[in-house]
Design a protein around this motif. Sequence first.
Motif, PDB file in Angstrom:
ATOM      1  N   ALA A  21       0.839  -1.215   0.000  1.00  0.00           N
ATOM      2  CA  ALA A  21       0.000   0.000   0.000  1.00  0.00           C
ATOM      3  C   ALA A  21       0.862   1.249   0.000  1.00  0.00           C
TER       4      ALA A  21
ATOM      5  N   THR B 207       0.714   6.713   2.251  1.00  0.00           N
ATOM      6  CA  THR B 207       1.150   7.879   3.040  1.00  0.00           C
ATOM      7  C   THR B 207       2.141   8.756   2.274  1.00  0.00           C
TER       8      THR B 207
ATOM      9  N   LYS C  49       4.184  14.703   2.663  1.00  0.00           N
ATOM     10  CA  LYS C  49       3.275  15.780   3.102  1.00  0.00           C
ATOM     11  C   LYS C  49       3.894  17.142   3.425  1.00  0.00           C
TER      12      LYS C  49
ATOM     13  N   THR D 156       5.592  -0.450   4.309  1.00  0.00           N
ATOM     14  CA  THR D 156       5.809  -1.760   4.919  1.00  0.00           C
ATOM     15  C   THR D 156       5.952  -2.855   3.862  1.00  0.00           C
TER      16      THR D 156
ATOM     17  N   ILE E 186       5.831   0.853  16.629  1.00  0.00           N
ATOM     18  CA  ILE E 186       5.300   2.191  16.302  1.00  0.00           C
ATOM     19  C   ILE E 186       4.076   2.075  15.387  1.00  0.00           C
ATOM     20  N   SER E 187       3.999   0.963  14.641  1.00  0.00           N
ATOM     21  CA  SER E 187       2.806   0.802  13.794  1.00  0.00           C
ATOM     22  C   SER E 187       1.555   0.586  14.644  1.00  0.00           C
TER      23      SER E 187
ATOM     24  N   GLY F  95      -2.858   5.335   9.828  1.00  0.00           N
ATOM     25  CA  GLY F  95      -3.205   6.729  10.130  1.00  0.00           C
ATOM     26  C   GLY F  95      -2.889   7.074  11.561  1.00  0.00           C
TER      27      GLY F  95
ATOM     28  N   GLU G 158      -5.304  10.540  15.821  1.00  0.00           N
ATOM     29  CA  GLU G 158      -6.335  11.557  15.641  1.00  0.00           C
ATOM     30  C   GLU G 158      -7.208  11.227  14.426  1.00  0.00           C
TER      31      GLU G 158
END
Length: 479
Positions: free
Chosen positions: A148, A151, A154, A191, A441-442, A448, A451
């Motif tokens: 995937a 992300t 940004k 990943t 950390i995942s 996402g 939040e």
Amino acid sequence: MGIKTKEEYIESLRQMNPTAYMFGERIIDILDNPRLRAGIEATAATYELAQMAEYKDLLVAHSPLIDEPVNRFTLPPGSIEDLVARVKINRALGNWVGTCHQRCTGLDCLSALSIVTYDIDQKHGTDYFNHFTKFLKHVQKNDLTCNAGVTDVKGDRSLGPHEQADKDMYLHVVERKDDGIIVRGAKAHQTGSLSSHEIIVLPTRALKKGDEEYAVAFAIPNDTPGLIHVVGRSSLDNRELDGCDIGNLRYSKYCPTVIFDDVFVPWERVFLCGEVKFAADMVVKFSSYHRQSHGGCKSGKIDCMIGAALTMMDYSGTSKAGHLKQKIIDMVHRAETLYGCSLAASYEGGEQPSGTYFIDTVLANASKIHEGKEMAESIRLMVDVCGGYVTDLPSDKDFENSEVGHLIKKYMKGKSQVPVENRIKMFRLVEKMAMESADTISDIHGGGSPEAHRVTILRETDLDAKKKAAKRLAGIKEE
Ligand SMILES: Cc1cc2nc3c(=O)[nH]c(=O)nc-3n(C[C@H](O)[C@H](O)[C@H](O)COP(=O)(O)OP(=O)(O)OC[C@H]3O[C@@H](n4cnc5c(N)ncnc54)[C@H](O)[C@@H]3O)c2cc1C
């Protein structure tokens, strides 16, 4: 072609030639690099278990699209049973590899695309569903693993994609040609991108007018010219390269940043190009499926953590300590709540216009919020049960040293009948499960940021129904 064996999967990756860098060096032999191989072995488990009698019924299902049995990681859900199976296979695999198996994100992309490409065609008269269906047939017939690419990096988070000083901070179309598009940008935290045959790119956020060039989705092989995988560090990565003090001897996880340096994508592999309104749909569908997936694999990882904690109690002579048993209970109920929430998201799912089944988003996001906090709490409990050597156990090289090895072994001993080597191995595994940053950390940011999960819950929950219930009880009547 049909379902691949583990060996066929490994061999098929060997036929690919991706551009990859790690520690400042070009990596040519991906399969022979111990760090990358440990990640590839984790994905290979999704092929291995599909051949094992114990798991075959769970991992193999019939595809109505190609009318053949396929690995479930290539099958967008077509029923509630399929949605439930997604969670169960992830738990079985989390249990088997004790880390991330890295194949769920591809299925989550395929599932999202199987819904949204259909919806776009209905609105705009485009041909994306047809493009997607051809791609899906290719994936199913060859039992491919997909990654995937969602992300974006940004840049300045206070600015939208087209407002960035550097336009490449979100992946975008830089040229439209007769036969395809050229894209540029970078996708972060990918990943298992080198364990995958195909990279599926989706937009990372909702987009608006002015962002048309950023509204793009497609799939390309992981060795497409212009794609560069730069493997990120993880806290215990050097140990895999050294082959020493590894903990989980078979499996691991790595996450590259993947740079798209003017990459050509043929039109038949494009699933969205300019229809900004549908970017939000794609990312919400993908991320909700992915948050549900986590409820399966992470409860499977807690299973391994519970097993390690119980074994350490046996080895250290603490198995009768009441407060440690309580801590085991606290780990079990966390795993089961996580699992239960993801199962509930499946049972409350429903059919979409394309025929694909989608999960209940509120339950999937509730599961993910629970994971973010409770995985950390489960790790804390496991470390509490196991003791301080989780953090500063001497190296295997010290145990093998002729001068101090016998002394360290003497002082590392727990119960006299348990070989000291077993206690040492279990400490290492606990260290790996607690402190490997790529996996732990995942628990927080995978699928996402926390939040994002909360915002989805607020948006998708029927808050008016709850107000109505309270007002009825209080006898408040409003027009
Ligand atoms: C181990 C791991 C594996 C992953 N695997 C994949 C993968 O396979 N594929 C993939 O596509 N992605 C993957 N991800 C990426 C993951 O989805 C992102 O890390 C996550 O979406 C957060 O994005 P970020 O890392 O850019 O953090 P940021 O977006 O920088 O967020 C940091 C903090 O700032 C807040 N924030 C950011 N922007 C704003 C804003 N505009 N307003 C208010 N608050 C803001 C966030 O809520 C968060 O609290 C993975 C991540 C990890 C850690």
